[in-house]
Design a protein around this motif. Structure first.
Motif, PDB file in Angstrom:
ATOM      1  N   UNK A 202       0.836  -1.199   0.000  1.00 54.28           N
ATOM      2  CA  UNK A 202       0.000   0.000   0.000  1.00 54.28           C
ATOM      3  C   UNK A 202       0.870   1.248   0.000  1.00 54.28           C
ATOM      4  N   UNK A 203       1.894   1.243  -0.849  1.00 49.80           N
ATOM      5  CA  UNK A 203       2.809   2.380  -0.907  1.00 49.80           C
ATOM      6  C   UNK A 203       2.269   3.439  -1.865  1.00 49.80           C
ATOM      7  N   UNK A 204       2.738   4.668  -1.666  1.00 51.64           N
ATOM      8  CA  UNK A 204       2.301   5.792  -2.499  1.00 51.64           C
ATOM      9  C   UNK A 204       3.453   6.241  -3.379  1.00 51.64           C
ATOM     10  N   UNK A 205       3.200   6.427  -4.661  1.00 48.84           N
ATOM     11  CA  UNK A 205       4.234   6.892  -5.580  1.00 48.84           C
ATOM     12  C   UNK A 205       5.359   5.884  -5.726  1.00 48.84           C
ATOM     13  N   UNK A 206       5.033   4.609  -5.801  1.00 49.13           N
ATOM     14  CA  UNK A 206       6.034   3.544  -5.824  1.00 49.13           C
ATOM     15  C   UNK A 206       6.842   3.579  -7.120  1.00 49.13           C
ATOM     16  N   UNK A 207       8.162   3.513  -6.956  1.00 51.59           N
ATOM     17  CA  UNK A 207       9.064   3.418  -8.097  1.00 51.59           C
ATOM     18  C   UNK A 207       9.867   2.123  -8.048  1.00 51.59           C
ATOM     19  N   UNK A 208       9.567   1.273  -7.081  1.00 52.32           N
ATOM     20  CA  UNK A 208      10.268  -0.004  -6.923  1.00 52.32           C
ATOM     21  C   UNK A 208       9.489  -1.103  -7.648  1.00 52.32           C
ATOM     22  N   UNK A 209       9.254  -0.881  -8.921  1.00 55.75           N
ATOM     23  CA  UNK A 209       8.585  -1.886  -9.734  1.00 55.75           C
ATOM     24  C   UNK A 209       9.180  -1.822 -11.136  1.00 55.75           C
ATOM     25  N   UNK A 210       8.845  -2.781 -11.937  1.00 54.67           N
ATOM     26  CA  UNK A 210       9.385  -2.820 -13.287  1.00 54.67           C
ATOM     27  C   UNK A 210       8.267  -2.679 -14.306  1.00 54.67           C
ATOM     28  N   UNK A 211       7.273  -1.856 -13.995  1.00 51.87           N
ATOM     29  CA  UNK A 211       6.138  -1.667 -14.895  1.00 51.87           C
ATOM     30  C   UNK A 211       6.512  -0.773 -16.072  1.00 51.87           C
ATOM     31  N   UNK A 212       7.341   0.238 -15.841  1.00 53.95           N
ATOM     32  CA  UNK A 212       7.765   1.121 -16.930  1.00 53.95           C
ATOM     33  C   UNK A 212       9.285   1.109 -17.005  1.00 53.95           C
ATOM     34  N   UNK A 213       9.800   1.510 -18.137  1.00 54.52           N
ATOM     35  CA  UNK A 213      11.255   1.571 -18.311  1.00 54.52           C
ATOM     36  C   UNK A 213      11.878   2.601 -17.373  1.00 54.52           C
ATOM     37  N   UNK A 214      11.152   3.690 -17.119  1.00 53.80           N
ATOM     38  CA  UNK A 214      11.652   4.739 -16.214  1.00 53.80           C
ATOM     39  C   UNK A 214      11.805   4.197 -14.792  1.00 53.80           C
ATOM     40  N   UNK A 215      10.778   3.489 -14.306  1.00 55.35           N
ATOM     41  CA  UNK A 215      10.841   2.905 -12.963  1.00 55.35           C
ATOM     42  C   UNK A 215      11.927   1.839 -12.886  1.00 55.35           C
ATOM     43  N   UNK A 216      12.063   1.056 -13.948  1.00 56.63           N
ATOM     44  CA  UNK A 216      13.083   0.011 -13.975  1.00 56.63           C
ATOM     45  C   UNK A 216      14.480   0.635 -13.875  1.00 56.63           C
ATOM     46  N   UNK A 217      14.696   1.737 -14.612  1.00 57.42           N
ATOM     47  CA  UNK A 217      15.995   2.411 -14.577  1.00 57.42           C
ATOM     48  C   UNK A 217      16.259   3.026 -13.202  1.00 57.42           C
ATOM     49  N   UNK A 218      15.239   3.658 -12.580  1.00 57.88           N
ATOM     50  CA  UNK A 218      15.399   4.251 -11.242  1.00 57.88           C
ATOM     51  C   UNK A 218      15.718   3.178 -10.209  1.00 57.88           C
ATOM     52  N   UNK A 219      15.047   2.039 -10.312  1.00 58.73           N
ATOM     53  CA  UNK A 219      15.258   0.945  -9.362  1.00 58.73           C
ATOM     54  C   UNK A 219      16.684   0.415  -9.469  1.00 58.73           C
ATOM     55  N   UNK A 220      17.145   0.141 -10.695  1.00 62.07           N
ATOM     56  CA  UNK A 220      18.496  -0.387 -10.880  1.00 62.07           C
ATOM     57  C   UNK A 220      19.557   0.638 -10.477  1.00 62.07           C
ATOM     58  N   UNK A 221      19.282   1.918 -10.705  1.00 61.73           N
ATOM     59  CA  UNK A 221      20.219   2.977 -10.292  1.00 61.73           C
ATOM     60  C   UNK A 221      20.301   3.037  -8.757  1.00 61.73           C
ATOM     61  N   UNK A 222      19.146   2.938  -8.085  1.00 57.92           N
ATOM     62  CA  UNK A 222      19.126   2.978  -6.615  1.00 57.92           C
ATOM     63  C   UNK A 222      19.851   1.769  -6.029  1.00 57.92           C
ATOM     64  N   UNK A 223      19.671   0.599  -6.637  1.00 58.20           N
ATOM     65  CA  UNK A 223      20.365  -0.607  -6.162  1.00 58.20           C
ATOM     66  C   UNK A 223      21.877  -0.442  -6.336  1.00 58.20           C
ATOM     67  N   UNK A 224      22.284   0.086  -7.485  1.00 55.29           N
ATOM     68  CA  UNK A 224      23.716   0.293  -7.737  1.00 55.29           C
ATOM     69  C   UNK A 224      24.308   1.291  -6.748  1.00 55.29           C
ATOM     70  N   UNK A 225      23.577   2.371  -6.447  1.00 55.93           N
ATOM     71  CA  UNK A 225      24.054   3.372  -5.480  1.00 55.93           C
ATOM     72  C   UNK A 225      24.197   2.766  -4.085  1.00 55.93           C
ATOM     73  N   UNK A 226      23.221   1.962  -3.671  1.00 56.78           N
ATOM     74  CA  UNK A 226      23.283   1.327  -2.346  1.00 56.78           C
ATOM     75  C   UNK A 226      24.475   0.377  -2.265  1.00 56.78           C
ATOM     76  N   UNK A 227      24.701  -0.390  -3.322  1.00 50.60           N
ATOM     77  CA  UNK A 227      25.811  -1.341  -3.294  1.00 50.60           C
ATOM     78  C   UNK A 227      27.150  -0.633  -3.400  1.00 50.60           C
ATOM     79  N   UNK A 228      27.182   0.557  -4.015  1.00 57.62           N
ATOM     80  CA  UNK A 228      28.424   1.328  -4.077  1.00 57.62           C
ATOM     81  C   UNK A 228      28.778   1.854  -2.678  1.00 57.62           C
TER      82      UNK A 228
END
Length: 142
Positions: free
Chosen positions: A88-114
């Motif tokens: 029940x999240x609002x403004x969720x970007x942690x999904x792979x429904x659109x290419x934009x969300x997919x890119x934001x998710x992978x960028x956030x994962x890369x930043x966290x692992x860096x």
């Protein structure tokens, strides 16, 4: 009765009748409906809605409000999963429904692992009674 005497201070509320010898209790008038006033009923202890028993451990769905589910305190993101339909999240970007969300998710994962290589590793390792917390305690006062 004397107005200045404290003896009737804690007596039940009494209504004086027409003749001085007749006394009526207010509760009797309320019970009989003579005053046309509704008496408030106190709820019994069992009238509350029954709550679901809480499950122990980490919740399986998130309820993020402003983070877009791209921070480690999001349950789904911390596990390395995308948010599901039960969240029940609002403004969720942690999904792979659109290419934009997919890119934001992978960028956030890369930043966290860096920042931290073990960001998405389980914090507790081991089986049975041999479980060990990997990060340990970060207390400053002990």
């Amino acid at each position: 009765s004397d107005a200045g005497s404290p003896s009737g201070l804690f007596d039940p509320l009494v209504v004086e009748a027409a003749s001085p010898g007749d006394r009526l209790l207010l509760s009797d008038l309320l019970d009989n409906g003579a005053l046309d006033v509704q008496k408030k009923k106190r709820p019994s202890g069992g009238s509350r809605k029954s709550h679901k028993p809480k499950e122990k451990g980490r919740p399986q769905t998130c309820r993020c409000d402003r983070s877009g589910c791209l921070k480690r305190y999001c349950v789904c993101f911390a596990l390395g999963n995308a948010c599901g339909p039960a969240c029940v999240c609002k403004g969720c970007q942690n999904n792979e429904q659109t290419e934009e969300n997919k890119a934001k998710r992978h960028h956030a994962i890369a930043e966290m692992q860096k920042k931290k290589n073990s960001a998405f590793d389980p914090r507790i390792k081991g089986d049975g009674e041999d479980k060990v917390h990997q990060t340990g305690c970060n207390c400053k006062r002990s």
